[in-house]
Design a protein around this motif. Sequence first.
Motif, PDB file in Angstrom:
ATOM      1  N   ALA A 213      22.957  23.153  33.991  1.00  0.00           N
ATOM      2  CA  ALA A 213      23.851  23.022  35.142  1.00  0.00           C
ATOM      3  C   ALA A 213      24.778  21.832  34.963  1.00  0.00           C
ATOM      4  O   ALA A 213      24.513  20.918  34.171  1.00  0.00           O
ATOM      5  CB  ALA A 213      23.039  22.860  36.430  1.00  0.00           C
ATOM      6  N   TRP A 214      25.858  21.864  35.735  1.00  0.00           N
ATOM      7  CA  TRP A 214      26.759  20.730  35.869  1.00  0.00           C
ATOM      8  C   TRP A 214      26.742  20.258  37.311  1.00  0.00           C
ATOM      9  O   TRP A 214      26.780  21.077  38.242  1.00  0.00           O
ATOM     10  CB  TRP A 214      28.183  21.113  35.481  1.00  0.00           C
ATOM     11  N   TYR A 215      26.698  18.943  37.471  1.00  0.00           N
ATOM     12  CA  TYR A 215      26.812  18.277  38.756  1.00  0.00           C
ATOM     13  C   TYR A 215      27.972  17.292  38.670  1.00  0.00           C
ATOM     14  O   TYR A 215      28.461  16.991  37.582  1.00  0.00           O
ATOM     15  CB  TYR A 215      25.526  17.508  39.076  1.00  0.00           C
TER      16      TYR A 215
ATOM     17  N   VAL B  14      27.737  21.771  40.826  1.00  0.00           N
ATOM     18  CA  VAL B  14      29.011  22.430  40.545  1.00  0.00           C
ATOM     19  C   VAL B  14      28.773  23.861  40.086  1.00  0.00           C
ATOM     20  O   VAL B  14      29.358  24.793  40.620  1.00  0.00           O
ATOM     21  CB  VAL B  14      29.800  21.656  39.478  1.00  0.00           C
ATOM     22  N   ALA B  15      27.920  24.021  39.076  1.00  0.00           N
ATOM     23  CA  ALA B  15      27.696  25.361  38.507  1.00  0.00           C
ATOM     24  C   ALA B  15      26.383  25.375  37.738  1.00  0.00           C
ATOM     25  O   ALA B  15      25.927  24.323  37.265  1.00  0.00           O
ATOM     26  CB  ALA B  15      28.843  25.752  37.583  1.00  0.00           C
ATOM     27  N   THR B  16      25.802  26.564  37.620  1.00  0.00           N
ATOM     28  CA  THR B  16      24.571  26.733  36.858  1.00  0.00           C
ATOM     29  C   THR B  16      24.709  27.934  35.923  1.00  0.00           C
ATOM     30  O   THR B  16      25.507  28.844  36.184  1.00  0.00           O
ATOM     31  CB  THR B  16      23.353  26.968  37.764  1.00  0.00           C
ATOM     32  N   VAL B  17      23.907  27.934  34.870  1.00  0.00           N
ATOM     33  CA  VAL B  17      23.871  29.081  33.958  1.00  0.00           C
ATOM     34  C   VAL B  17      22.455  29.243  33.434  1.00  0.00           C
ATOM     35  O   VAL B  17      21.806  28.261  33.045  1.00  0.00           O
ATOM     36  CB  VAL B  17      24.888  28.908  32.809  1.00  0.00           C
ATOM     37  N   THR B  18      21.970  30.471  33.451  1.00  0.00           N
ATOM     38  CA  THR B  18      20.628  30.735  32.949  1.00  0.00           C
ATOM     39  C   THR B  18      20.664  30.892  31.435  1.00  0.00           C
ATOM     40  O   THR B  18      21.739  30.961  30.818  1.00  0.00           O
ATOM     41  CB  THR B  18      20.057  32.026  33.551  1.00  0.00           C
ATOM     42  N   ARG B  19      19.491  30.972  30.851  1.00  0.00           N
ATOM     43  CA  ARG B  19      19.404  31.159  29.412  1.00  0.00           C
ATOM     44  C   ARG B  19      20.088  32.464  28.982  1.00  0.00           C
ATOM     45  O   ARG B  19      20.690  32.529  27.910  1.00  0.00           O
ATOM     46  CB  ARG B  19      17.937  31.162  28.969  1.00  0.00           C
ATOM     47  N   ALA B  20      20.029  33.459  29.853  1.00  0.00           N
ATOM     48  CA  ALA B  20      20.654  34.750  29.560  1.00  0.00           C
ATOM     49  C   ALA B  20      22.150  34.763  29.818  1.00  0.00           C
ATOM     50  O   ALA B  20      22.829  35.740  29.505  1.00  0.00           O
ATOM     51  CB  ALA B  20      19.980  35.845  30.389  1.00  0.00           C
TER      52      ALA B  20
END
Length: 122
Positions: free
Chosen positions: A35-37, A48-54
């Motif tokens: 993620a970004w904060y 700000v945003a998140t992303v999973t491993r997939a």
Amino acid sequence: QVQLVESGGGLVQPGGSLRLSCAASGSIFRIDDMAWYRQAPEKQRELVATVTRAGADTYVDFVEGRFTISRDNAKKTVYLQMNSLKPEDTAVYYCNADLIPTGWGYRSALYWGQGTQVTVSS
């Protein structure tokens, strides 16, 4: 020792773009969510945003359509492409990763980078 290192911050004019990177290093078994904060002066740190491993991504409302989070699992790196930047995007940007260091079995921990300054100003 596991660490996250951000790069790519700087000074940009309103309407401009920047691409932040955050690379994980050390002995890592697996990286799950990243993620970004960001934290503006005298304000609390905010997601700000998140992303999973997939690769599934989510965004907060104030960056939807302007920012894009992505990751390269082979490089252990997460990116934040920021377009149409506004003065109110000025902040220190931090990445974090929920990861499992080698030798920890399946126990994970949350690691943070040291932050990179983004300033949007004319």
